[in-house]
Design an enzyme around this catalytic site. Structure first.
Site, mmCIF file in Angstrom:
data_model
loop_
_atom_site.group_PDB
_atom_site.id
_atom_site.type_symbol
_atom_site.label_atom_id
_atom_site.label_comp_id
_atom_site.label_asym_id
_atom_site.label_seq_id
_atom_site.Cartn_x
_atom_site.Cartn_y
_atom_site.Cartn_z
ATOM 1 N N GLY A 223 -7.245 -50.644 -8.749
ATOM 2 C CA GLY A 223 -7.921 -51.438 -9.648
ATOM 3 C C GLY A 223 -7.342 -52.956 -9.554
ATOM 4 O O GLY A 223 -6.143 -53.038 -9.369
ATOM 5 N N ARG B 84 -10.202 -47.525 -3.456
ATOM 6 C CA ARG B 84 -9.479 -46.502 -3.893
ATOM 7 C C ARG B 84 -9.276 -45.372 -2.993
ATOM 8 O O ARG B 84 -8.614 -44.304 -3.263
ATOM 9 C CB ARG B 84 -9.959 -46.165 -5.435
ATOM 10 C CG ARG B 84 -9.957 -46.780 -6.328
ATOM 11 C CD ARG B 84 -10.016 -45.948 -7.614
ATOM 12 N NE ARG B 84 -9.904 -47.009 -8.882
ATOM 13 C CZ ARG B 84 -8.696 -47.378 -9.564
ATOM 14 N NH1 ARG B 84 -7.585 -46.948 -8.960
ATOM 15 N NH2 ARG B 84 -8.864 -48.387 -10.584
ATOM 16 N N ASP C 124 0.474 -44.402 -7.297
ATOM 17 C CA ASP C 124 0.114 -43.679 -6.245
ATOM 18 C C ASP C 124 0.100 -44.342 -4.888
ATOM 19 O O ASP C 124 0.609 -43.715 -3.907
ATOM 20 C CB ASP C 124 -1.573 -43.019 -6.539
ATOM 21 C CG ASP C 124 -1.455 -41.780 -7.555
ATOM 22 O OD1 ASP C 124 -0.288 -41.092 -7.391
ATOM 23 O OD2 ASP C 124 -2.118 -41.732 -8.257
ATOM 24 N N LYS D 106 1.848 -53.015 -8.862
ATOM 25 C CA LYS D 106 0.564 -53.787 -9.359
ATOM 26 C C LYS D 106 -0.028 -52.620 -10.698
ATOM 27 O O LYS D 106 0.085 -51.423 -9.903
ATOM 28 C CB LYS D 106 -0.322 -54.017 -8.383
ATOM 29 C CG LYS D 106 -1.875 -54.489 -8.859
ATOM 30 C CD LYS D 106 -3.004 -53.405 -7.972
ATOM 31 C CE LYS D 106 -2.973 -52.285 -8.630
ATOM 32 N NZ LYS D 106 -4.431 -51.270 -8.718
ATOM 33 N N THR D 107 -0.351 -53.113 -11.393
ATOM 34 C CA THR D 107 -1.404 -52.240 -12.437
ATOM 35 C C THR D 107 -1.340 -52.923 -13.643
ATOM 36 O O THR D 107 -0.378 -53.330 -14.162
ATOM 37 C CB THR D 107 -1.222 -51.023 -12.529
ATOM 38 O OG1 THR D 107 -2.334 -50.220 -13.398
ATOM 39 C CG2 THR D 107 0.108 -50.533 -13.036
ATOM 40 N N ASP E 56 -2.010 -51.605 -16.226
ATOM 41 C CA ASP E 56 -1.835 -50.330 -17.148
ATOM 42 C C ASP E 56 -0.470 -50.397 -17.426
ATOM 43 O O ASP E 56 0.132 -49.818 -18.654
ATOM 44 C CB ASP E 56 -2.155 -49.036 -16.492
ATOM 45 C CG ASP E 56 -3.632 -48.837 -16.374
ATOM 46 O OD1 ASP E 56 -4.245 -49.711 -16.647
ATOM 47 O OD2 ASP E 56 -3.884 -47.619 -15.771
ATOM 48 N N LYS F 153 -16.878 -57.445 -43.614
ATOM 49 C CA LYS F 153 -17.857 -56.350 -43.883
ATOM 50 C C LYS F 153 -17.902 -55.349 -42.565
ATOM 51 O O LYS F 153 -18.703 -54.439 -42.821
ATOM 52 C CB LYS F 153 -19.319 -56.997 -43.754
ATOM 53 C CG LYS F 153 -19.729 -57.885 -42.443
ATOM 54 C CD LYS F 153 -21.101 -58.292 -42.719
ATOM 55 C CE LYS F 153 -21.672 -58.914 -41.514
ATOM 56 N NZ LYS F 153 -23.094 -59.499 -41.455
ATOM 57 N N MET G 228 -8.343 -50.554 -22.123
ATOM 58 C CA MET G 228 -8.144 -49.827 -20.957
ATOM 59 C C MET G 228 -6.588 -49.664 -20.769
ATOM 60 O O MET G 228 -5.907 -49.882 -21.498
ATOM 61 C CB MET G 228 -8.446 -50.901 -19.606
ATOM 62 C CG MET G 228 -9.573 -50.328 -18.814
ATOM 63 S SD MET G 228 -9.717 -51.340 -17.320
ATOM 64 C CE MET G 228 -11.337 -50.797 -16.839
ATOM 65 N N GLY G 229 -6.504 -48.766 -19.917
ATOM 66 C CA GLY G 229 -5.043 -48.068 -19.486
ATOM 67 C C GLY G 229 -5.269 -46.640 -19.202
ATOM 68 O O GLY G 229 -5.326 -45.976 -20.174
ATOM 69 N N ARG G 230 -5.467 -46.208 -17.961
ATOM 70 C CA ARG G 230 -6.059 -44.906 -17.566
ATOM 71 C C ARG G 230 -5.066 -43.770 -18.597
ATOM 72 O O ARG G 230 -5.770 -42.952 -19.120
ATOM 73 C CB ARG G 230 -5.729 -44.853 -16.155
ATOM 74 C CG ARG G 230 -6.569 -43.266 -15.887
ATOM 75 C CD ARG G 230 -6.054 -42.874 -14.356
ATOM 76 N NE ARG G 230 -5.680 -44.138 -13.641
ATOM 77 C CZ ARG G 230 -6.656 -44.629 -12.794
ATOM 78 N NH1 ARG G 230 -7.935 -44.136 -12.633
ATOM 79 N NH2 ARG G 230 -6.291 -45.502 -12.078
HETATM 80 P P1 FBP Z 1 -4.982 -49.102 -11.107
HETATM 81 O O1 FBP Z 1 -4.132 -48.007 -11.705
HETATM 82 O O2 FBP Z 1 -5.382 -48.893 -9.849
HETATM 83 O O3 FBP Z 1 -4.242 -50.251 -11.060
HETATM 84 O O4 FBP Z 1 -5.930 -49.176 -11.948
HETATM 85 C C1 FBP Z 1 -6.228 -49.146 -13.395
HETATM 86 C C2 FBP Z 1 -7.455 -49.197 -14.214
HETATM 87 O O5 FBP Z 1 -7.835 -50.599 -14.435
HETATM 88 C C3 FBP Z 1 -7.516 -48.450 -15.532
HETATM 89 O O6 FBP Z 1 -6.921 -49.129 -16.533
HETATM 90 C C4 FBP Z 1 -8.729 -47.973 -15.589
HETATM 91 O O7 FBP Z 1 -8.933 -46.839 -16.399
HETATM 92 C C5 FBP Z 1 -9.122 -47.592 -14.275
HETATM 93 O O8 FBP Z 1 -8.546 -48.587 -13.486
HETATM 94 C C6 FBP Z 1 -10.681 -48.035 -13.996
HETATM 95 O O9 FBP Z 1 -11.154 -47.730 -12.768
HETATM 96 P P2 FBP Z 1 -12.362 -48.388 -11.914
HETATM 97 O O10 FBP Z 1 -12.125 -49.581 -11.563
HETATM 98 O O11 FBP Z 1 -12.503 -47.642 -10.727
HETATM 99 O O12 FBP Z 1 -13.624 -48.370 -12.962
#
Ligand code: FBP
Length: 551
Positions: free
Chosen positions: A81, A145, A176, A202-203, A205, A242, A250-252
């Site tokens: 990502g 990916r 990974d 990198k990420t 998350d 209201k 996000m944050g898998r």
């Molecule tokens: P990475 O772990 O590859 O950095 O990606 C994280 C992420 O952004 C998550 O937060 C999210 O759930 C996922 O990628 C979304 O994936 P995609 O870009 O394939 O929709």
């Protein structure tokens, strides 16, 4: 091409490097520390990485570098990502290579790891690099990916490296991708290939971190971007008074993003997946907690608020975790049959008929929309894509139902009107903050010092990040040091340990100490947009997570 004024200005921003990296690159030499060992499963890892296990940590000091002047051809891959700052890692790599020797070449493999397998690349030039300095996105070469993990793929990598005389590969990726970088480094060594592999953390998350890697890049900018948006919504909520806004972030898996955003914006509620799991909470219990806060605020006439929901929450709720894992296995086993079914409704029936009694009950209790989302395409690891599951909508439904019950039982609950949001893709390609611009450029620059010293199987590391950049420490950490053995697809595999939110860690403890007040009072804070120019206290602040973890 027309470019914005900010983009133009960012081209000429000079990223701040750790002091040592400001020296003439030919006068920076690596210093090898003590040999290292993994935190657990040492024997198994030693067996799997006979050539790269136990390598020493590396730092740099001023001194003549004897290897940097040689000619290097380096390949770079963006994996997974998008995360703000990726372009700057490449710029740092490029500048360091060219500072060392103008003849050095940087190959950018196109579209992620598949680029090296298909031998699709571009050769980086000054003109290209200058058009991407300090910008967001991964579009300079694209990402993907595809996983580099099989011997056959490694053979192709070797052939491609030979074809272009490439002597090092830099993989910019998450846990990974960097696990696979370590496996590739070991493969090259075992084959007697003189090709170095260096990773960069990198990420967005934020789950690739440990004692040696303080944060992954992109987390800073992404959380600042989401916090700006959350702050804006909070102000809107406090103005109109209201709506209850349910915001999924996000944050898998780990809830670092949600926690950091909560620290920055002080919402009424922020759910933390790791806590839900530790307390074995059900959707019902989470719902009751939210409904109670809504009722308490209603008593004070506050029929509005903000709830943050980490996208990974769904997999931390124990009963849903079991359900999702059953569905993952089922879809892997019945792939052809399942894919041949045409409508979502039929797919739901198919799955329902094959679940265990317990999971079937949980599945049946979910709204049809969520059921369908749980059956959507899996990611390359065979996992559910949490970014496609609208947990915030699920919670709105369950909370609405619960409030009705509470009202019927005589509790005053006020008026409950909602809005739902999902912030994820909005933050992944933002212009990197100064922090990410500086950090990423340093990571790339640093990687060249590692690879030129033939240090393979390392992650480029820059530490002391909660201090100003001139106090940052540059170096390299053997990837095997961060690994342990985990069960993956029925097999024990060496992997970099994913960092989840620690419930005894300072960021969570701070949140825990304040959340009851934030729940009832309106204690919102409004971080505003990322600032790139101005005083350091406005422009160069790291995340609260980093500050609290390293105070
Ligand atoms: P990475 O772990 O590859 O950095 O990606 C994280 C992420 O952004 C998550 O937060 C999210 O759930 C996922 O990628 C979304 O994936 P995609 O870009 O394939 O929709």
């Amino acid at each position: 091409m027309t470019i914005s004024a900010l983009q133009k200005a960012r081209y000429s921003y000079s990223p701040k490097l750790p002091l040592i990296l400001r020296e003439d690159i030919r006068e920076i030499k690596p210093v090898l520390g003590q040999s290292t060992s993994a935190a657990s499963d040492q024997e198994a890892l030693k067996q799997l990485f006979p050539n790269t296990y136990g390598l020493p940590k590396v730092t740099f000091e001023k001194g003549h570098n004897t290897s940097i002047g040689k000619k290097f051809n380096v390949g770079v891959i963006l994996s997974g990502g998008q995360a703000p700052g990726g372009h700057n890692v490449i710029c740092g790599l490029y500048d360091a290579l060219k500072n060392a020797n103008r003849e050095n070449t940087l190959y950018g493999f196109i579209g992620g790891p598949s680029g090296i397998l298909d031998d699709k690349y571009i050769v980086m030039t000054d003109e290209l690099i200058n058009a991407y300095r300090n910008t967001g996105g991964f579009d300079i070469i694209g990402s993907g990916r595809t996983k580099l993990e099989t011997k056959e793929q490694f053979k192709v990598c070797t052939e491609v490296c030979h074809r272009h005389d490439i002597n090092a590969i830099v993989i910019i990726g998450g846990d990974d991708s960097n696990t696979n970088a370590a496996v590739l480094a070991e493969y090259f060594r075992a084959q007697g290939e003189n090709i170095c592999v260096v990773g960069c953390p990198k990420t967005i998350d934020g789950d690739l971190k440990n004692e040696s890697i303080e944060t992954s890049f992109g987390f800073d900018t992404a959380t600042k971007t989401y916090s700006e948006l959350i702050g804006n919504i909070e102000r809107d909520a406090n103005s109109a008074r209201k709506y209850w806004h349910f915001i999924r972030l996000m944050g898998r898996s780990a809830s670092h993003i949600a926690l950091e955003c909560a620290l920055q914006t002080q919402p009424n509620i922020c759910l933390i997946g790791e806590e839900v799991e530790a307390k074995n909470q059900s959707i019902e219990e989470i719902t009751n907690y939210i409904a109670d806060v809504i009722a308490k605020r209603a008593e004070n006439g506050n029929n509005f608020g903000v709830v943050l929901v980490p996208e990974g929450l769904i997999e931390f709720v124990p009963s849903l975790k079991v359900l999702i894992s059953e569905i993952n296995d089922l879809l892997a086993r019945t792939e052809k049959e399942f894919n041949a079914i045409e409508t979502v409704a039929e797919k739901i029936c198919f799955v329902e008929s094959k679940l265990s009694a317990g999971s079937r009950k949980v599945f049946d209790s979910l709204p049809e929309e969520i059921k369908g989302q749980l059956l959507a395409d899996r990611d390359p690891h065979g996992n559910v894509q949490v970014s496609r599951i609208e947990t915030e909508k699920l919670l709105i439904q369950t909370v609405t139902k619960r409030l009705k019950e509470m009202k019927a039982a005589g509790t005053y609950c006020g008026k409950f009107s909602t809005q739902n949001h999902f912030f994820g893709y909005e933050g992944r390609c933002a212009f990197p903050s100064n922090f990410d611009s500086d950090y990423c450029y340093s990571l790339g620059y640093n990687a060249v010092l590692l690879l030129s010293a033939n240090l393979t199987g390392y992650l480029s590391s820059v530490t002391q990040l909660s201090k100003p950049a001139d106090q940052w420490q540059a170096g390299g950490i053997p990837i095997t040091m961060m690994m342990n053995m985990e069960q993956r697809h029925g097999e024990q595999k060496p992997v970099i340990k994913k960092a989840l939110v620690e419930l005894d860690g300072e960021p969570f403890k701070y949140f825990q100490a304040h959340r009851d007040v934030w729940a009832v009072e309106t204690a919102f804070t409004y971080p505003g947009a990322i600032q790139y120019y101005g005083p350091a206290e406005v422009c160069d602040q790291s995340t609260m997570t980093l500050k609290l973890e390293h105070k």
